[in-house]
Design an enzyme around this catalytic site. Structure first.
Site, PDB file in Angstrom:
ATOM      1  N   CYS A 273       0.857  -1.179   0.000  1.00 34.81           N
ATOM      2  CA  CYS A 273       0.000   0.000   0.000  1.00 34.81           C
ATOM      3  C   CYS A 273       0.895   1.231   0.000  1.00 34.81           C
ATOM      4  O   CYS A 273       1.975   1.231   0.603  1.00 34.81           O
ATOM      5  CB  CYS A 273      -0.905  -0.013   1.228  1.00 34.81           C
ATOM      6  SG  CYS A 273      -1.731   1.554   1.561  1.00 34.81           S
TER       7      CYS A 273
ATOM      8  N   ASN B  78      -3.730  12.110  -3.800  1.00 32.75           N
ATOM      9  CA  ASN B  78      -4.461  11.164  -2.954  1.00 32.75           C
ATOM     10  C   ASN B  78      -4.729  11.808  -1.600  1.00 32.75           C
ATOM     11  O   ASN B  78      -3.811  11.984  -0.792  1.00 32.75           O
ATOM     12  CB  ASN B  78      -3.635   9.886  -2.794  1.00 32.75           C
ATOM     13  CG  ASN B  78      -4.373   8.809  -2.010  1.00 32.75           C
ATOM     14  OD1 ASN B  78      -5.526   8.984  -1.612  1.00 32.75           O
ATOM     15  ND2 ASN B  78      -3.723   7.687  -1.782  1.00 32.75           N
TER      16      ASN B  78
END
Length: 569
Positions: free
Chosen positions: A239, A455
């Site tokens: 991730c 993000n």
């Protein structure tokens, strides 16, 4: 159908203009053409693809292959336009308008059709997260877990397809409701655009180049308007906000982007490609093959036994895991890691050279943008001797090299990715407007107008980064002024579902149906949430009208007949 007509006149396609002509041109011939006819058709198709390449949609995009390469791989019949390309063209227009207005297209990650339909009123784009797929949506025997991109590569495309089909159902249902209403009633009806472009997480591409190409094809066929590919190593993927990330050489990721574009051109898709880099926080790189990465690869100036051999020997002696980890820590303390440029600076500063600043400047002039081999030659020219430094000694047991991550590495990589991508994404360790601004300006100096992605990750503890409420409120608009057109809360769908479920479950335990009515039904009514009447939301009324169209006297079996409890709302 021709490429150019789809891009230039998407509305005519939607409205069915010249439909008979389109169908006629799409019919397969009964007999094969002669060689001369075949050649003529081939060249005509190549000209159309060339025109497609030169359209405004692909301004600034580099293709190291020709239209002939594309057409020869398409087969004897031109590709039929994919439904997803209509939404991709819509996405392009949306981004272009937002960029001109310096405003964000900001959205949230959705995990199911409920969230997609509720977002449709307010969000212009839908995001589908690989993390969410890994944690709640995987299809390999329903195994869920952390985001390591170790799920089947069809998982996220399947989720895109599911949401794309849901969008189409709710669009048809909504359109039918409007078209069967009187013109006067339609004036007061809310008009919702359910056909929101979907941008999805393609992780690392899930394997080698053939896997990357297949994945791009499946995403396009599933209805995606865009995908992002990250420069992590498949098999070492983490991730974006986990530690231990391994990135691939810059050239490897560029090949992924080229392969994806080529596959999309072959099937006639306009799906967007987003190049994401995780190099800002990366610690390892899989190979030293690309000279563009050399200035960021770490080595040691201290000679000795390679780290991997030390650890292998310790494990062979039966030492415990913690003991082996401690050995690694001790080795790295005794063998400090520096880049080759840092090693040269250390050598110059400890040398007998009188004008050290000039010597260092001369080295930088000779080595800038060069490979490590050339940098070694430049150092020897300045110092008169070789610099003791090795990037092999500290290699990990898996064979990875240590990497000096940071914004500089991310900027260099992004500038190299830019000619092959529609948008660029810098994955960061924290929400930092100053860092993002600096990154954006450095990119757009080289690639003016290149659109960027940010993000707005829920992995950040936003409350711990010193934002005032006003700064939190303006953050996405401040980013948009610097070119961050597309912004996303990647896992908003998961976190919002969790929050609502915890609150409802806790109160339901003590307050029974009062909790449900207060927290859900009354709130749904207050917000005009159409899931309040969930049968109608699911399309039951639409299906009833479909059935009544083909089967007279079916009112007694109508799911939305007089006995339906939804009439009590």
């Amino acid at each position: 159908m021709l490429f150019r007509s789809r891009l230039s006149h998407p509305v005519s396609v939607l409205l069915g203009t010249n439909l008979r002509q389109m169908r006629a041109s799409s019919s397969l011939p009964l007999d094969p053409p002669s060689p001369d006819e075949e050649t003529k058709i081939f060249h005509a198709r190549c000209a159309e693809v060339e025109s497609f390449f030169k359209s405004p949609r692909f301004a600034g995009i580099k293709r190291p292959y020709t239209a002939k390469d594309v057409v020869s791989k398409q087969g004897s019949f031109p590709p039929v336009p994919l439904p997803g390309s209509l939404l991709s063209d819509k996405l392009f227009a949306l981004f272009a308008r937002a960029a001109k207005e310096k405003r964000p297209v900001h959205t949230m990650g959705a995990i199911d059709p409920v969230q997609v339909t509720q977002m449709a009123r307010y969000q212009e784009v839908v995001y589908v997260s690989g993390w969410a797929a890994s944690s709640v949506l995987t299809t390999a025997n329903n195994e869920v877990g952390p985001d390591l991109s170790d799920y089947p590569y069809t998982t996220v495309p399947n989720q895109v397809h599911r949401l794309f089909r849901a969008q189409q159902l709710h669009d048809r249902k909504h359109y039918d409701e409007r078209m069967t209403a009187t013109p006067e009633a339609r004036k007061s009806m809310e008009q919702i655009d359910y056909l929101r472009p979907i941008i999805a997480d393609a992780d690392t591409g899930h394997g080698g180049i053939s896997s990357v190409m297949k994945l791009a094809k499946i995403f396009a066929e599933s209805g995606a308007s865009g995908i992002h590919l990250e420069d992590q190593l498949h098999g070492g993927k983490k991730c974006g906000h986990q530690a231990g990330k391994v990135i691939v050489p810059t050239s490897t990721h560029i090949t992924r982007l080229i392969a994806s574009r080529f596959q999309l051109d072959v099937i006639g898709s306009t799906m967007h490609l987003i190049a994401r880099t995780d190099s800002e926080s990366a610690k390892l790189i899989s190979s030293t093959v690309d000279k563009n990465d050399h200035e960021f690869i770490l080595g040691t100036m201290v000679e000795g036994t390679p780290l991997a051999e030390v650890l292998d020997e310790a494990e062979a002696q039966g030492k415990s895991g913690p003991a082996v980890d401690n050995l690694e820590k001790e080795w790295l303390e005794k063998h400090p890691l520096v880049t080759f440029d840092q090693a040269v600076e250390i050598e110059i500063n400890s040398s007998q050279i009188a004008d050290k600043a000039s010597a260092l400047s001369e080295y930088k002039r000779l080595s800038s943008g060069r490979s490590n081999l050339q940098a070694r030659q430049a150092a020897k020219h300045v110092l008169g001797t070789d610099v003791r430094w090795s990037w092999d000694l500290p290699k990990t047991r898996e064979g990875y090299y240590h990497f000096k991550g940071g914004v500089e590495a991310a900027i260099k990589r992004s500038n190299l990715f830019a000619p092959y991508a529609d948008l660029l994404w810098l994955e960061t360790k924290k929400p930092d407007l100053e860092q993002a601004t600096g990154f954006a300006r450095r990119i757009r100096e080289v690639h003016p107008g290149k659109m960027l992605v940010y993000n707005l990750s829920p992995s950040f503890n936003w409350s711990a980064h010193g934002f005032t409420d006003d700064k939190l409120k303006s953050f996405v608009w401040d980013l948009a002024k610097e070119g961050f057109v597309f912004q996303l809360i990647s896992l908003a769908g998961i976190h919002s579902t969790a929050t609502v479920t915890v609150e409802l479950a806790r109160r339901f335990q003590s307050d029974g149906m009062l909790a449900y009515v207060e927290l859900i039904q009354r709130k749904e009514k207050e917000l005009e949430c159409d899931v309040l009447t969930h049968q109608k939301w699911s399309g039951a009324g639409y299906i009833d009208r479909m059935l009544s169209t083909v089967m007279s006297g079916s009112s007694s079996t109508s799911g939305m007949g007089a006995d339906s409890t939804e009439h009590t709302f």
